[in-house]
Design an enzyme around this catalytic site. Structure first.
Site, mmCIF file in Angstrom:
data_model
loop_
_atom_site.group_PDB
_atom_site.id
_atom_site.type_symbol
_atom_site.label_atom_id
_atom_site.label_comp_id
_atom_site.label_asym_id
_atom_site.label_seq_id
_atom_site.Cartn_x
_atom_site.Cartn_y
_atom_site.Cartn_z
ATOM 1 N N TYR A 143 -10.897 15.756 -1.092
ATOM 2 C CA TYR A 143 -10.550 14.784 -0.054
ATOM 3 C C TYR A 143 -10.754 13.330 -0.447
ATOM 4 C CZ TYR A 143 -10.468 19.214 2.201
ATOM 5 O OH TYR A 143 -10.151 20.521 2.490
ATOM 6 N N ASP A 191 -13.537 25.905 -4.936
ATOM 7 C CA ASP A 191 -13.604 24.928 -3.845
ATOM 8 C C ASP A 191 -15.069 24.839 -3.386
ATOM 9 O OD1 ASP A 191 -11.607 23.655 -1.503
ATOM 10 O OD2 ASP A 191 -13.535 24.363 -0.708
ATOM 11 N N HIS A 228 -16.239 24.890 -0.556
ATOM 12 C CA HIS A 228 -16.530 25.766 0.588
ATOM 13 C C HIS A 228 -16.206 27.217 0.239
ATOM 14 C CE1 HIS A 228 -15.429 21.725 2.179
ATOM 15 N NE2 HIS A 228 -16.528 21.917 2.884
ATOM 16 N N HIS A 283 -9.262 29.561 3.688
ATOM 17 C CA HIS A 283 -10.069 29.925 4.863
ATOM 18 C C HIS A 283 -9.333 30.862 5.825
ATOM 19 C CE1 HIS A 283 -13.237 27.327 3.607
ATOM 20 N NE2 HIS A 283 -12.536 26.212 3.738
ATOM 21 N N ASP A 309 -13.360 19.477 -4.105
ATOM 22 C CA ASP A 309 -14.261 18.839 -3.144
ATOM 23 C C ASP A 309 -15.743 19.030 -3.465
ATOM 24 O OD1 ASP A 309 -13.864 21.500 -2.516
ATOM 25 O OD2 ASP A 309 -13.369 21.175 -0.410
HETATM 26 C C1 SP5 Z 1 -9.866 23.740 2.345
HETATM 27 C C2 SP5 Z 1 -11.149 23.081 2.707
HETATM 28 O O1 SP5 Z 1 -11.783 22.467 1.867
HETATM 29 N N1 SP5 Z 1 -11.515 23.154 3.979
HETATM 30 C C3 SP5 Z 1 -12.723 22.533 4.344
HETATM 31 C C4 SP5 Z 1 -12.993 22.744 5.763
HETATM 32 C C5 SP5 Z 1 -14.361 22.297 6.082
HETATM 33 N N2 SP5 Z 1 -14.362 21.255 7.035
HETATM 34 C C6 SP5 Z 1 -15.629 21.173 7.654
HETATM 35 C C7 SP5 Z 1 -15.731 19.924 8.440
HETATM 36 C C8 SP5 Z 1 -17.062 19.837 9.074
HETATM 37 C C9 SP5 Z 1 -17.170 18.596 9.864
HETATM 38 N N3 SP5 Z 1 -16.811 17.425 9.108
HETATM 39 C C10 SP5 Z 1 -17.033 16.239 9.855
HETATM 40 C C11 SP5 Z 1 -16.051 15.186 9.447
HETATM 41 C C12 SP5 Z 1 -15.203 14.796 10.595
HETATM 42 N N4 SP5 Z 1 -13.999 14.151 10.154
HETATM 43 ZN ZN ZN Z 2 -13.250 22.943 0.604
#
Ligand code: SP5
Ligand code: ZN
Length: 340
Positions: A322, A200, A202, A164, A283
């Protein structure tokens, strides 16, 4: 015996928390992730290779020196300022429109400085963050060394993740773009074009923007549709596609079949490259709490097989994933498919 690169220093980053919609929630990008992956790799018979320190040349070919210097010093400066937060967190953002495009000055207040480089509130910096992020770059570069020296596939157990991060902005639980550094170094070692296939869950927005408009690094990303409400929200659409960039957004709820169809398209896009970097987030798994995709172990094995079938020298860089119970086995599934 597939080699995987490891550094204990990658465990030193403890984000502690993420600030989402103004609320501090427990971090999901934990040191235990890397340990779970390592344990599964060792059980599967993979060969551990210790990370080797590299100089900053590849890192600085990718990132703005000002970002690197900020990350290197941010925690010490924050700690010295006796602020009420135990982690570096932005509160005001230096959006370029704020200064009509003029370069903003570095604020004298330590607590305003993160706003020059952070694009979200979820990516906190603590005591070991710099050491771990820089170690992850060395892990990626050590995997590049292995492949440049003749291994067909090497896996970089990078943490924190990186895809990112843009040239000068960090976010999305990422600080330095390990995948982009690996692609840049592979390009100089083996020649181009290099393909990056990001699976990934995302969108690999940092990697996309870093190589935008270049023909020597092709970027493809398979991810949950940001238009359906998912991070990084502002990028990852098909409207960004061109000769050297392919976004394959897929609907929430998609399982193995739909996801693998997109992985096949990404692999075809990468087929003419000289070498491959796989940005491997696991993920998209059904069990993962951070994405609504429903990919199973068999799906990851098949994705590995599809990418391995390209027969390219391949560096696999760890990104997200995760669910502590399944990330290790899913990385092993993917690498098993790839290395067959
Ligand atoms: C590397 C990677 O997979 N980064 C992912 C980043 C995305 N995170 C977004 C989180 C959005 C809100 N999640 C709510 C959970 C709060 N713990
Ligand atoms: Zn991700």
């Amino acid at each position: 015996m597939l080699p995987f690169v490891w550094s204990d220093d990658c465990l030193r980053h403890e984000a502690a928390a993420e600030v989402w919609v103004g609320v501090r929630t427990p971090a999901t990008e934990l040191p235990a992730r890397a340990l779970a992956i390592r344990e599964a790799l060792v059980s599967a018979g993979a060969r551990e290779v210790s990370s080797v320190t590299h100089d900053d040349s590849a890192l600085l070919a990718v990132h703005d020196p000002a970002l690197v210097e900020f990350l290197r010093t941010a925690w010490d400066n924050w700690a010295a300022a006796s602020l009420p937060s135990d982690r570096v967190v932005p509160y005001v953002f230096a959006r370029s429109e704020l200064t009509s495009g003029r370069t903003p000055p570095t604020p004298t207040a330590v607590w305003a400085q993160p706003g020059l480089f952070a694009y979200d509130t979820m990516t906190l910096i603590g005591p070991g963050t710099w050491e771990a992020a820089r170690a992850a770059v060395d892990v990626a570069l050590t995997a590049v060394d292995l492949v440049a020296n003749g291994e067909r596939v090497a896996y970089a157990c990078c943490r924190p993740p990186g895809h990112h991060v843009t040239r000068s902005l960090y976010g999305g639980s990422c600080y330095l773009n390990n995948t982009a550094v690996a692609a840049t170094e592979l390009l100089s070692r083996l020649g181009g074009p290099i393909a990056v296939v990001d699976i990934d869950a995302h969108h690999g927005n940092g990697t996309q923007e870093l190589f935008l408009g270049r023909g020597d690094v092709l970027t493809a990303s398979v991810h949950v549709d940001p238009g359906a409400g998912w991070f990084p929200h502002f990028l990852g659409f098909t409207t960004e596609n061109g000769a050297a960039n392919l976004n394959l957004p897929i609907a929430p709820g998609t399982g193995d079949d739909g996801w693998l169809a997109a992985v096949r398209e990404a692999a075809e896009f990468a087929a003419s490259a000289r070498a491959l970097v796989v940005a491997l987030g696991v993920d998209a798994a059904a069990e993962d709490p951070e994405s609504p995709l429903e990919v199973c172990a068999a799906g990851y094995r098949e994705a590995g097989r599809i990418l391995g079938e390209l027969g390219l020298p391949t560096v696999v860089v760890q990104e997200g994933g995760y669910d502590l119970a399944t990330i290790g086995p899913l990385v092993v599934e993917t690498l098993t498919g790839l290395a067959r």
